[in-house]
Scaffold this motif. Structure first.
Motif, mmCIF file in Angstrom:
data_model
loop_
_atom_site.group_PDB
_atom_site.id
_atom_site.type_symbol
_atom_site.label_atom_id
_atom_site.label_comp_id
_atom_site.label_asym_id
_atom_site.label_seq_id
_atom_site.Cartn_x
_atom_site.Cartn_y
_atom_site.Cartn_z
ATOM 1 N N ALA A 153 -3.892 9.809 1.546
ATOM 2 C CA ALA A 153 -4.824 9.726 2.671
ATOM 3 C C ALA A 153 -5.380 8.318 2.832
ATOM 4 N N PHE A 154 -5.597 7.604 1.722
ATOM 5 C CA PHE A 154 -6.187 6.271 1.803
ATOM 6 C C PHE A 154 -5.346 5.263 1.040
ATOM 7 N N ILE A 174 8.170 14.667 9.783
ATOM 8 C CA ILE A 174 7.496 15.528 8.814
ATOM 9 C C ILE A 174 8.216 16.886 8.791
ATOM 10 N N VAL A 223 0.829 -1.194 0.000
ATOM 11 C CA VAL A 223 0.000 0.000 0.000
ATOM 12 C C VAL A 223 0.871 1.256 0.000
ATOM 13 N N ASP A 224 2.146 1.081 -0.285
ATOM 14 C CA ASP A 224 3.050 2.227 -0.375
ATOM 15 C C ASP A 224 2.789 2.963 -1.695
ATOM 16 N N LEU A 240 11.056 4.124 2.752
ATOM 17 C CA LEU A 240 9.662 3.668 2.778
ATOM 18 C C LEU A 240 8.677 4.783 3.122
ATOM 19 N N GLU A 241 8.968 5.498 4.214
ATOM 20 C CA GLU A 241 7.975 6.489 4.642
ATOM 21 C C GLU A 241 8.359 7.919 4.285
ATOM 22 N N LEU A 262 -3.229 16.426 4.249
ATOM 23 C CA LEU A 262 -1.907 15.934 4.652
ATOM 24 C C LEU A 262 -0.749 16.868 4.322
ATOM 25 N N ARG A 263 -1.016 18.105 4.002
ATOM 26 C CA ARG A 263 0.110 19.000 3.740
ATOM 27 C C ARG A 263 0.918 19.215 5.020
ATOM 28 N N LYS A 290 3.602 11.198 4.421
ATOM 29 C CA LYS A 290 4.189 9.864 4.360
ATOM 30 C C LYS A 290 3.490 8.964 3.359
ATOM 31 N N ASP A 291 2.285 9.274 3.026
ATOM 32 C CA ASP A 291 1.549 8.479 2.042
ATOM 33 C C ASP A 291 0.337 9.286 1.629
#
Ligand code: HEM
Ligand SMILES: [Cu+2]
Lengths: 207, 563
Positions: free
Chosen positions: B112-113, B524, B29-30, B518-519, B188-189, B109-110
């Motif tokens: 939203a869904f 942040i 799901v990355d 990965l992230e 997510l900004r 990091k990704d």
């Protein structure tokens, strides 16, 4: 802002407002889906006003009205289930959702009788009764089957959605502090209701 | 932080989570892995459709039957169109590079869904497989053209239903991706990233996502109606039952015109990323570019009627649609002028991505200007449904979005794979592509003006010379494309290691390792200024408590400056 750990890339991330926003956007796309059909309905009603009147006179507005009441009631029970989960009343929540599901099924049963009655009379796309009707009536019934059929499909999807939610509640995945999923299911169910509120007058009441 | 640093020591390409090997990709799901999975699918389909295009050109090399039968030709141009539009052009930049870069560029990091994101990929693959299966089942591939116009699409004995079903499923995938991006951009900004500090690629994706969400459902229902019409004969589009084919065209173009902007806006976003980087200058007119994206998206909704000038609309609606069509030129012009102004007095570093962008500006301008010929009623009636139209949309779609897709691959290649490609070969490939492109498609304008109709299997002798020239062009173009992919593919396997920031870019993706972990970020980051400020860092990458406080104080000041 971001807590949680990485398990195969999915850091745990909860954002109730974001998920509600996504649901609203999704509902908007559903409205547009039906919007295309409403557009067709409007255009053809304008073009074939007489045919539409004749065809609509055949509709059983009693069944339609009963179904309207059923759906409105079920919208209320979904809303009550959300109020119940907020107060941590798990059993009441489940009862309200069971009631909603029963309403949905009752709606579908009604629909089944209505459709089979019409089909029995030869009123369906390509059916014998339609062959002798005017273009306007043919299109009226074409749209009737497509629009109420698509709506019926949404009722079924809504029921499945609620079924999943009930499963979550029984496993305590949805609780008084984390009930966004239930709210989203409720929003979806309200949409199903609202669309019907438009279909009902268009097909049953406008003569 | 609970995640520790384990996940951030290795890149997303090497990271092993719960699942290993191929499953580590198929269940990932990355957002970065999902982006690469889209890339794989999309490239395969691009090559299939490109082969079909070349076959069409071969058929047209000489008059009469050359390599295929007329009915085959009909299926081939339909499939070429369907695959290019629904499987390549619409998803390519948002699904591949949007997925990959959007979260990094806004400091998330990704998306939203993440799970919904993976689900969209599966929908894309299911739709694609349906499209391929429709080739071999139920009487053969659809032969209606990618527009599925009624009443022919209702009557055709070929497998139209399955092809429309494929497009329907693909539409679903597109809606979900758009929805995911809108919520991601809203929610997510990173701290300090105000709307007007977002990179322009993000603005392009934002405008695109809204169109995806708001236009796609309409095509969904339209295609579903075609299927119902074929299976049950409900009559809404069938003139024999009183239905109206023109209404079909309205519904179809209400989606499909805005879809043109789904294709082009992300591409324009990338132009706005590449130019400041290689001109080493702050972009000229940041806000105008950002807002013009929304302007284009908005006006794009109101102009669908220009596809129907000859289908029997009232004069009033034709004039209104023509006027509205001209209006799109304004926000588009704003963008082009701002880009050129960005280059002015920059210290320009010529390299492959920039060459592609220059090719894009040249080709897209031709495409845009000939669009005015089509938007004006009188001239459109002369050239409608001729090769002129085919030339126009290849110039905008392929020359606009397609060329920019190539540019994007070169620009972000070092970041995605952590490798460098051979710059000289890349420039050679680019040159061959731009030349081949023009040799292939420019003759279409001339033929169209002379009266060569589109979607015709055969032609009059006076067109032969132009057809030969154009077919030779297709060989040049395809050689260039194959060469370009060869270069990139070799670099992916054997290329030297890429630095974190090989071009001197100023946006956030150039602050994380190549390839990214990965992230994406250990912590942040905090954003303190606009995205294209050279010679000064506008990000705090490892924010400590003090810097958050210190920044909290001057955040409001900067925010005012940015607004
Ligand atoms: C790689 C090289 C390509 C070649 C050689 C090529 C060639 C052609 C040819 C010969 C036609 C038929 C014109 C007619 O008979 O009316 C055509 C149609 C078309 N092409 Fe391409 N093309 C290429 C790439 C693309 C790309 C990248 C797109 C992306 C949007 C695209 C989209 C279309 C569409 C939508 C049609 C219309 C199909 C129809 O009439 O139903 N093509 N192309
Ligand atoms: Cu258009």
């Amino acid at each position: 802002m971001h807590e949680g750990s990485s398990h195969g890339g999915a850091h745990v991330h909860r954002d109730d407002e974001g998920s509600k926003m996504a649901m609203w956007l999704f509902l908007f796309t559903e409205l547009l889906l039906f919007g295309g059909l409403f557009l067709l309905y409007g255009a053809y009603r304008f073009e074939y006003a007489d045919g539409f009147k004749v065809a609509a006179a055949d509709m059983n507005s009693f069944i339609g009205a009963v179904n309207t009441i059923i759906l409105l009631t079920s919208s209320l029970s979904v809303a009550l289930s959300i109020a119940a989960i907020q107060r941590n009343q798990k059993r009441l929540t489940m009862a309200m959702l069971w009631f909603t599901i029963l309403c949905g099924i009752a709606f579908l049963i009604n629909k089944y009788f209505e459709w089979s009655h019409e089909i029995h009379n030869g009123i369906y796309p390509g059916g014998p009764a339609l062959e002798n009707m005017s273009n306007g009536e043919v299109i009226y019934f074409g749209l009737y089957y497509v629009m109420t059929g698509l709506h019926g499909l949404h009722v079924i999807v809504g029921l499945i959605f609620i079924g999943f939610i009930m499963n979550f509640i029984s496993r305590d995945k949805i609780t008084s502090t984390n009930y966004q999923k239930l709210e989203n299911a409720g929003l979806y169910w309200h949409l199903v209701d609202v669309i019907w509120i438009f279909l009902f007058p268009l097909f049953y009441l406008l003569h | 932080m609970a995640n520790g640093s384990l996940a951030n020591d290795v890149s997303y390409l090497e990271y092993e989570g719960k699942h290993k090997g191929i499953m580590g990709w198929l269940l990932s799901v990355d957002h970065k892995r999902i982006g690469l999975m889209y890339l794989m699918g999309i490239l395969v389909f691009f090559f299939v459709a490109m082969t079909l295009g070349v076959l069409m050109r071969l058929e047209m090399l000489t008059p009469g039957e050359t390599i295929m039968k007329p009915s085959t030709y009909n299926s081939v141009f339909t499939l070429h169109g369907v695959i290019m539009v629904f499987l390549f052009i619409i998803p390519a930049i948002p699904a591949v590079f949007g997925n990959f870069m959007l979260p990094i560029q806004i400091g998330a990091k990704d998306v939203a869904f993440p799970r919904l994101n993976l689900f969209s990929w599966y929908l894309y693959m299911i739709g694609a497989i349906l499209a391929i299966v429709s080739l071999f089942t139920g009487g053969g591939a659809a032969d209606t053209g990618w527009t599925f116009y009624v009443p022919y699409s209702i009557r055709s004995a070929q497998n139209v239903s399955m092809t429309t079903l494929a497009a329907f499923v693909l539409g679903f995938s597109s809606i979900l991706t758009g929805l995911n991006f809108v919520v991601t951009i809203h929610r997510l900004r990173a701290p300090g990233m105000t709307w007007f500090r977002m990179p322009l690629f993000v603005w392009g994706l934002y405008a695109t996502s809204w169109i995806q969400v708001l236009a796609t459902p309409v095509i969904g229902i339209t295609l579903a109606l075609i299927m119902l019409e074929r299976f049950m004969g409900i009559g809404v589009f069938d003139p024999a039952l009183g239905g109206d084919p023109i209404l079909y065209q309205h519904l179809f173009w209400i989606y499909s015109h805005p879809a043109v902007y789904i294709m082009i806006l992300p591409a324009m976003g990338v132009v706005s990323e590449i130019l400041p980087t290689f001109a080493r200058k702050d972009i000229f007119g940041y806000k105008q570019i950002a807002i013009s994206s929304l302007g284009i998206a908005l006006i794009g909704y109101l102009v669908w009627g220009h596809h129907m000038f000859v289908s029997g609309m009232s004069d009033t609606s034709r004039i209104v649609f023509s006027l509205l069509t001209f209006l799109v030129a304004i926000p588009t012009g704003v963008k082009i002028f701002n880009w050129v102004a960005t280059l002015y007095k920059g210290s320009i570093k010529f390299s492959a991505p920039l060459y592609y962008v220059l090719g894009f500006i040249f080709i897209f301008s031709i495409g845009g200007l000939t669009g005015l010929v089509l938007g004006a009623l009188a001239t459109d009636i002369h050239v409608t449904d001729t090769y002129f139209v085919v030339a126009h949309f290849h110039y905008v779609m392929f020359g606009g979005m397609g060329i920019m897709f190539f540019a994007t691959m070169h620009y972000w290649f070092p970041k995605v794979f952590g490798k460098m490609y051979n710059e000289k070969l890349a420039v050679v490939a680019c040159t061959v592509i731009i030349i081949g492109f023009n040799v292939l498609y420019f003759p279409f304008f001339i033929m169209g003006y002379m009266g060569m109709p589109r979607r015709y299997y055969d032609y009059l002798p006076q067109f032969e010379g132009w057809h030969i020239l154009s077919t030779v062009g297709s060989w040049i173009l395809v050689s260039g494309i194959v060469f370009m992919f060869g270069n990139l593919f070799y670099a992916m396997l054997k290329g030297p290691k890429a630095a974190v920031n090989p071009w001197g870019g100023t946006t956030l993706e150039w602050k994380v390792p190549s390839p990214p972990p990965l992230e994406n970020f250990d912590e942040i980051p905090i954003v303190t200024g606009g995205p294209y400020v050279h010679n000064k860092s506008t990000y705090i990458m490892h924010p400590s408590k003090e810097s958050i406080n210190a920044n909290g104080a001057n955040k409001t000041v900067n925010q005012e400056a940015a607004l």
